[in-house]
Design a protein around this motif. Structure first.
Motif, mmCIF file in Angstrom:
data_model
loop_
_atom_site.group_PDB
_atom_site.id
_atom_site.type_symbol
_atom_site.label_atom_id
_atom_site.label_comp_id
_atom_site.label_asym_id
_atom_site.label_seq_id
_atom_site.Cartn_x
_atom_site.Cartn_y
_atom_site.Cartn_z
ATOM 1 N N LYS A 43 0.835 -1.207 0.000
ATOM 2 C CA LYS A 43 0.000 0.000 0.000
ATOM 3 C C LYS A 43 0.863 1.249 0.000
ATOM 4 O O LYS A 43 1.943 1.264 0.570
ATOM 5 N N SER A 44 0.363 2.287 -0.615
ATOM 6 C CA SER A 44 1.024 3.595 -0.574
ATOM 7 C C SER A 44 0.485 4.380 0.608
ATOM 8 O O SER A 44 -0.695 4.279 0.942
ATOM 9 N N LEU A 45 1.368 5.153 1.213
ATOM 10 C CA LEU A 45 0.970 6.032 2.312
ATOM 11 C C LEU A 45 1.345 7.466 1.968
ATOM 12 O O LEU A 45 2.428 7.713 1.448
ATOM 13 N N THR A 46 0.471 8.391 2.279
ATOM 14 C CA THR A 46 0.817 9.802 2.212
ATOM 15 C C THR A 46 1.570 10.137 3.499
ATOM 16 O O THR A 46 1.534 9.362 4.461
ATOM 17 N N PRO A 47 2.235 11.277 3.565
ATOM 18 C CA PRO A 47 2.859 11.659 4.828
ATOM 19 C C PRO A 47 1.863 11.688 5.990
ATOM 20 O O PRO A 47 2.178 11.239 7.100
ATOM 21 N N ALA A 48 0.653 12.158 5.745
ATOM 22 C CA ALA A 48 -0.363 12.165 6.810
ATOM 23 C C ALA A 48 -0.741 10.740 7.207
ATOM 24 O O ALA A 48 -0.949 10.444 8.392
ATOM 25 N N GLY A 49 -0.826 9.848 6.235
ATOM 26 C CA GLY A 49 -1.131 8.450 6.527
ATOM 27 C C GLY A 49 -0.038 7.788 7.345
ATOM 28 O O GLY A 49 -0.309 6.986 8.244
ATOM 29 N N LEU A 50 1.226 8.120 7.037
ATOM 30 C CA LEU A 50 2.327 7.575 7.831
ATOM 31 C C LEU A 50 2.285 8.119 9.248
ATOM 32 O O LEU A 50 2.522 7.384 10.212
ATOM 33 N N THR A 51 1.942 9.375 9.410
ATOM 34 C CA THR A 51 1.813 9.954 10.750
ATOM 35 C C THR A 51 0.753 9.205 11.548
ATOM 36 O O THR A 51 0.969 8.877 12.727
ATOM 37 N N GLN A 52 -0.367 8.909 10.922
ATOM 38 C CA GLN A 52 -1.419 8.151 11.604
ATOM 39 C C GLN A 52 -0.939 6.747 11.971
ATOM 40 O O GLN A 52 -1.213 6.251 13.066
ATOM 41 N N LEU A 53 -0.208 6.110 11.051
ATOM 42 C CA LEU A 53 0.310 4.773 11.324
ATOM 43 C C LEU A 53 1.292 4.797 12.490
ATOM 44 O O LEU A 53 1.257 3.925 13.365
ATOM 45 N N ILE A 54 2.150 5.802 12.532
ATOM 46 C CA ILE A 54 3.111 5.938 13.631
ATOM 47 C C ILE A 54 2.375 6.145 14.951
ATOM 48 O O ILE A 54 2.752 5.591 15.984
ATOM 49 N N ASN A 55 1.295 6.919 14.945
ATOM 50 C CA ASN A 55 0.553 7.207 16.167
ATOM 51 C C ASN A 55 -0.231 6.003 16.692
ATOM 52 O O ASN A 55 -0.438 5.878 17.899
ATOM 53 N N ARG A 56 -0.690 5.115 15.828
ATOM 54 C CA ARG A 56 -1.508 4.000 16.298
ATOM 55 C C ARG A 56 -0.752 2.677 16.348
ATOM 56 O O ARG A 56 -1.216 1.730 16.952
ATOM 57 N N LYS A 108 14.575 8.725 -1.117
ATOM 58 C CA LYS A 108 14.675 10.176 -1.273
ATOM 59 C C LYS A 108 13.397 10.783 -1.862
ATOM 60 O O LYS A 108 12.878 11.765 -1.366
ATOM 61 N N ASP A 109 12.872 10.168 -2.934
ATOM 62 C CA ASP A 109 11.714 10.764 -3.608
ATOM 63 C C ASP A 109 10.536 9.810 -3.820
ATOM 64 O O ASP A 109 9.561 10.164 -4.462
ATOM 65 N N GLY A 110 10.616 8.613 -3.296
ATOM 66 C CA GLY A 110 9.490 7.683 -3.373
ATOM 67 C C GLY A 110 9.377 6.901 -4.665
ATOM 68 O O GLY A 110 8.405 6.185 -4.873
ATOM 69 N N ARG A 111 10.371 6.973 -5.520
ATOM 70 C CA ARG A 111 10.268 6.301 -6.821
ATOM 71 C C ARG A 111 10.914 4.927 -6.877
ATOM 72 O O ARG A 111 10.542 4.114 -7.701
ATOM 73 N N GLY A 112 11.887 4.660 -6.035
ATOM 74 C CA GLY A 112 12.671 3.445 -6.206
ATOM 75 C C GLY A 112 12.423 2.339 -5.209
ATOM 76 O O GLY A 112 13.250 1.457 -5.061
ATOM 77 N N VAL A 113 11.296 2.339 -4.529
ATOM 78 C CA VAL A 113 11.100 1.359 -3.471
ATOM 79 C C VAL A 113 10.103 0.252 -3.813
ATOM 80 O O VAL A 113 9.905 -0.659 -3.015
ATOM 81 N N GLY A 114 9.511 0.292 -4.973
ATOM 82 C CA GLY A 114 8.532 -0.731 -5.357
ATOM 83 C C GLY A 114 9.119 -2.129 -5.390
ATOM 84 O O GLY A 114 8.508 -3.089 -4.910
ATOM 85 N N PHE A 144 4.274 -1.083 3.384
ATOM 86 C CA PHE A 144 3.831 0.230 2.924
ATOM 87 C C PHE A 144 4.993 0.967 2.273
ATOM 88 O O PHE A 144 6.153 0.722 2.594
ATOM 89 N N VAL A 145 4.652 1.874 1.379
ATOM 90 C CA VAL A 145 5.637 2.737 0.724
ATOM 91 C C VAL A 145 5.176 4.180 0.911
ATOM 92 O O VAL A 145 4.003 4.496 0.690
ATOM 93 N N LEU A 146 6.092 5.047 1.319
ATOM 94 C CA LEU A 146 5.751 6.460 1.511
ATOM 95 C C LEU A 146 5.784 7.181 0.170
ATOM 96 O O LEU A 146 6.823 7.247 -0.483
ATOM 97 N N GLU A 147 4.647 7.710 -0.240
ATOM 98 C CA GLU A 147 4.560 8.484 -1.482
ATOM 99 C C GLU A 147 5.416 9.738 -1.362
ATOM 100 O O GLU A 147 5.334 10.456 -0.370
ATOM 101 N N GLY A 148 6.251 9.979 -2.328
ATOM 102 C CA GLY A 148 7.078 11.182 -2.326
ATOM 103 C C GLY A 148 8.341 11.058 -1.498
ATOM 104 O O GLY A 148 9.175 11.957 -1.496
ATOM 105 N N GLY A 149 8.493 9.954 -0.766
ATOM 106 C CA GLY A 149 9.691 9.721 0.021
ATOM 107 C C GLY A 149 9.957 10.809 1.054
ATOM 108 O O GLY A 149 9.040 11.487 1.529
ATOM 109 N N THR A 150 11.230 10.967 1.375
ATOM 110 C CA THR A 150 11.619 11.978 2.363
ATOM 111 C C THR A 150 11.272 13.375 1.867
ATOM 112 O O THR A 150 10.885 14.240 2.654
ATOM 113 N N TYR A 151 11.388 13.570 0.569
ATOM 114 C CA TYR A 151 11.043 14.883 -0.002
ATOM 115 C C TYR A 151 9.572 15.207 0.262
ATOM 116 O O TYR A 151 9.228 16.311 0.672
ATOM 117 N N GLY A 152 8.683 14.238 0.051
ATOM 118 C CA GLY A 152 7.264 14.444 0.325
ATOM 119 C C GLY A 152 6.994 14.699 1.798
ATOM 120 O O GLY A 152 6.135 15.500 2.157
#
Length: 148
Positions: free
Chosen positions: A42-55, A106-112, A127-135
């Motif tokens: 699954k892809s995660l947005t930065p907000a989605g990763l924040t929610q995952l970290i919190n729960r 770095k940018d979310g492109r090479g982790v698939g 999970f994969v973070l969309e946009g990587g660290t840059y996002g």
């Protein structure tokens, strides 16, 4: 609308290259979306990763180059070079098969490919973070500098 349909055959005959390019782009878009629907990670947005970290307590693996990781990374992320990423032999990973594992670069492109390797090794929550660290930085979320 009827006027457009009447002019369409003339346009197609005068501009076959444009029509072929349009069809090619359409096929690529449809194929990409179909592939996205059937992938198991699954892809995660930065907000989605924040929610995952919190729960939950996900294992965040940053596959960026060491220099990029030292410039900025998500707090708690562990850096593993893509060339050394082997989910079946790494001790940290073998213990985390039931944990959510988030892959970042770095940018979310090479982790698939890395995500697919995790799934093949028996990981269930990948999970994969969309946009990587840059996002992550663009969303104005905190980053850490240095090796840890």
């Amino acid at each position: 609308m009827n006027d457009v349909l009447q002019k369409l055959p003339g346009f197609v005959s005068k501009h076959p290259e444009l029509v072929a390019l349009f069809v090619l782009i359409l096929v690529v878009l449809v194929a990409t979306e179909i592939a996205r629907l059937f992938r198991k990670w699954k892809s995660l947005t930065p907000a989605g990763l924040t929610q995952l970290i919190n729960r939950d307590t996900p294992l965040i693996i940053d596959l960026s180059a060491s220099a990029d990781f030292e410039k900025a990374h998500i707090p708690g992320a562990k850096n593993v070079a893509m060339s050394q990423f082997d989910p079946e032999t790494q001790k940290d990973l073998s213990k985390a098969k039931e944990l959510p594992v988030v892959l970042v670069d770095k940018d979310g492109r090479g982790v698939g490919k890395a995500a697919n390797r995790l799934l093949k090794a028996g990981f269930t929550k990948v999970f994969v973070l969309e946009g990587g660290t840059y996002g992550w930085q663009t969303a104005q979320l905190p980053v850490v500098k240095g090796k840890k």
